[in-house]
Design a protein around this motif. Sequence first.
Motif, PDB file in Angstrom:
ATOM      1  N   ALA A  68     -12.429   3.393  -1.991  1.00 44.87           N
ATOM      2  CA  ALA A  68     -10.898   2.812  -0.889  1.00 44.87           C
ATOM      3  C   ALA A  68      -9.707   3.044  -1.194  1.00 44.87           C
ATOM      4  CB  ALA A  68     -11.273   1.599  -1.818  1.00 44.87           C
ATOM      5  N   VAL A  69      -8.895   3.183  -0.135  1.00 49.57           N
ATOM      6  CA  VAL A  69      -7.856   3.830   0.168  1.00 49.57           C
ATOM      7  C   VAL A  69      -6.477   2.509   0.759  1.00 49.57           C
ATOM      8  CG1 VAL A  69      -6.428   5.326   1.927  1.00 49.57           C
ATOM      9  CG2 VAL A  69      -8.444   6.263   0.966  1.00 49.57           C
ATOM     10  N   GLY A  70      -6.239   2.890   0.272  1.00 49.51           N
ATOM     11  CA  GLY A  70      -4.256   1.649   0.481  1.00 49.51           C
ATOM     12  C   GLY A  70      -3.078   2.654   1.038  1.00 49.51           C
ATOM     13  N   PHE A  71      -2.331   2.077   1.684  1.00 51.82           N
ATOM     14  CA  PHE A  71      -1.422   2.537   2.427  1.00 51.82           C
ATOM     15  C   PHE A  71      -0.133   1.441   2.169  1.00 51.82           C
ATOM     16  CE2 PHE A  71      -4.635   4.398   5.148  1.00 51.82           C
ATOM     17  CZ  PHE A  71      -3.729   6.236   5.196  1.00 51.82           C
ATOM     18  N   ILE A  72       1.058   1.866   1.423  1.00 45.39           N
ATOM     19  CA  ILE A  72       1.757   1.430   1.304  1.00 45.39           C
ATOM     20  C   ILE A  72       2.796   1.616   2.404  1.00 45.39           C
ATOM     21  CG2 ILE A  72       3.739   0.981  -0.902  1.00 45.39           C
ATOM     22  CD1 ILE A  72       2.027   0.867  -2.777  1.00 45.39           C
ATOM     23  N   GLY A  73       3.018   0.685   3.137  1.00 40.00           N
ATOM     24  CA  GLY A  73       3.691   1.303   4.832  1.00 40.00           C
ATOM     25  C   GLY A  73       2.993   0.986   5.499  1.00 40.00           C
ATOM     26  N   LEU A 109      -6.552  -0.875   2.651  1.00 41.05           N
ATOM     27  CA  LEU A 109      -5.869  -1.687   2.564  1.00 41.05           C
ATOM     28  C   LEU A 109      -4.357  -1.414   2.675  1.00 41.05           C
ATOM     29  CD1 LEU A 109      -5.552  -5.005   1.809  1.00 41.05           C
ATOM     30  CD2 LEU A 109      -5.851  -4.131  -0.672  1.00 41.05           C
ATOM     31  N   ALA A 110      -3.231  -1.889   4.045  1.00 43.14           N
ATOM     32  CA  ALA A 110      -2.462  -1.770   3.447  1.00 43.14           C
ATOM     33  C   ALA A 110      -1.323  -3.157   3.933  1.00 43.14           C
ATOM     34  CB  ALA A 110      -2.361  -1.507   5.232  1.00 43.14           C
ATOM     35  N   SER A 111      -0.402  -2.616   2.872  1.00 41.55           N
ATOM     36  CA  SER A 111       1.122  -3.416   3.378  1.00 41.55           C
ATOM     37  C   SER A 111       1.984  -2.982   3.393  1.00 41.55           C
ATOM     38  CB  SER A 111       0.959  -3.247   1.282  1.00 41.55           C
ATOM     39  OG  SER A 111       1.596  -2.808   0.900  1.00 41.55           O
ATOM     40  N   ASP A 112       3.106  -4.220   4.156  1.00 43.56           N
ATOM     41  CA  ASP A 112       4.072  -3.658   4.341  1.00 43.56           C
ATOM     42  C   ASP A 112       5.254  -5.284   4.926  1.00 43.56           C
ATOM     43  OD1 ASP A 112       5.685  -1.169   6.529  1.00 43.56           O
ATOM     44  OD2 ASP A 112       6.040  -2.860   6.927  1.00 43.56           O
ATOM     45  N   PRO A 113       6.225  -5.103   4.844  1.00 44.86           N
ATOM     46  CA  PRO A 113       6.982  -6.406   5.113  1.00 44.86           C
ATOM     47  C   PRO A 113       6.769  -6.803   6.526  1.00 44.86           C
ATOM     48  CG  PRO A 113       8.738  -4.190   4.688  1.00 44.86           C
ATOM     49  CD  PRO A 113       7.421  -4.401   4.030  1.00 44.86           C
ATOM     50  N   ASP A 114       7.041  -5.884   7.105  1.00 47.71           N
ATOM     51  CA  ASP A 114       6.667  -5.719   8.248  1.00 47.71           C
ATOM     52  C   ASP A 114       5.438  -6.348   8.871  1.00 47.71           C
ATOM     53  OD1 ASP A 114       7.255  -6.461  11.495  1.00 47.71           O
ATOM     54  OD2 ASP A 114       8.566  -4.493  11.912  1.00 47.71           O
ATOM     55  N   LYS A 173      -6.881  -2.810  -5.715  1.00 47.56           N
ATOM     56  CA  LYS A 173      -7.737  -2.311  -5.112  1.00 47.56           C
ATOM     57  C   LYS A 173      -8.068  -0.560  -4.244  1.00 47.56           C
ATOM     58  CE  LYS A 173      -8.504  -6.802  -3.675  1.00 47.56           C
ATOM     59  NZ  LYS A 173      -7.718  -8.166  -2.677  1.00 47.56           N
ATOM     60  N   SER A 174      -7.304   0.030  -4.824  1.00 49.54           N
ATOM     61  CA  SER A 174      -7.495   1.089  -4.080  1.00 49.54           C
ATOM     62  C   SER A 174      -7.676   2.234  -4.653  1.00 49.54           C
ATOM     63  CB  SER A 174      -6.049   1.423  -2.963  1.00 49.54           C
ATOM     64  OG  SER A 174      -6.116   0.491  -2.049  1.00 49.54           O
ATOM     65  N   ASP A 175      -8.744   3.363  -4.569  1.00 54.26           N
ATOM     66  CA  ASP A 175      -8.593   4.806  -5.392  1.00 54.26           C
ATOM     67  C   ASP A 175      -7.990   5.603  -5.550  1.00 54.26           C
ATOM     68  OD1 ASP A 175     -11.669   3.739  -6.433  1.00 54.26           O
ATOM     69  OD2 ASP A 175     -12.443   4.018  -4.581  1.00 54.26           O
ATOM     70  N   MET A 176      -7.792   5.946  -3.762  1.00 53.47           N
ATOM     71  CA  MET A 176      -5.904   6.485  -3.597  1.00 53.47           C
ATOM     72  C   MET A 176      -5.191   5.943  -3.395  1.00 53.47           C
ATOM     73  SD  MET A 176      -6.002  10.366  -1.022  1.00 53.47           S
ATOM     74  CE  MET A 176      -5.890   9.097   0.648  1.00 53.47           C
ATOM     75  N   VAL A 177      -4.320   5.880  -3.170  1.00 49.97           N
ATOM     76  CA  VAL A 177      -2.855   4.699  -2.647  1.00 49.97           C
ATOM     77  C   VAL A 177      -2.023   5.795  -2.340  1.00 49.97           C
ATOM     78  CG1 VAL A 177      -0.837   3.542  -2.935  1.00 49.97           C
ATOM     79  CG2 VAL A 177      -2.899   3.566  -4.548  1.00 49.97           C
TER      80      VAL A 177
END
Length: 280
Positions: A15-20, A44-49, A74-78
């Motif tokens: 599981a890979v997550g992107f902050i931005g 999974l990705a998060s962003d204010p936009d 929720k991510s193994d690698m962020v």
Amino acid sequence: MASKQTNSKIPPDMAVGFIGAGRMAQAMARGFITTGVIKPGNILASDPDQRMLNFMQNDLGINITHSNREVVEKSDMVVLAVKPNVVSPVLQEVSPTVSKEKLVVSIAAGIPIGTIEKQLPDGTKVIRVMPNTPALVQAAASVLAPGQAVEDCDTELVTELLRCIGIAEPGSEKLLDAVTGLSGSGPAYAFTAIEALSDGGVKMGLPRDLAIKLAAQTLLGAAKMVLESGKHPGQLKDEVCSPGGTTIAAMHKLERGGFRASLIDAVEAATLKAKELGQS
């Protein structure tokens, strides 16, 4: 779609997550998905936009959220894919949810590993990466540097992931600001060169679409010759320059105009800016 090799270091359901969720995150995510190493449903990705999130969801099939903490949980690698000035508040926000099992990969230009480690729990595994936007077409050039808690297997995992979207080379952190100035910002230099070459073609009578295609293919071909021939670029240049020919006449004009010096200055300026961002 490419398949992973049997000796892959990448877990099948990682599981890979992107902050931005900006351009670089989009490019990396698309590369992972296109090569088949990470499933869209495992990203999974998060962003204010909301526009960025909509693109990630609609075009790539990626899960989205407005919660940075949820991405970490929720991510193994962020992948920390935010602008340098946002790194500190984001780290303060997510720090309580970061465990030693998580791998934090930062692509924020200029931010030292030590700065990130200080704002996360002791023992957090941090890898700093400088990729570039040609990851979007699986032609990235990336260099990565491991933090204090990172094990060899972690570096190998991230290197393999990055090689799914281009070339990737391990290096020391002290090189990364210069990497930023060269390959991180370099696509913009190349795009400008393609535009200028096509302008020259149009000036001399070529249709715009043909001029752009010829200019882009010329840079692509030249780059492949450097990477695949093993010859020094100066030698390859000399092989094109026939005595008294068209190319040497053109090279004279480029030298007179400070072509090389301008590119050196560009790399220097971007490198110094990366250092400045890290210090601030």
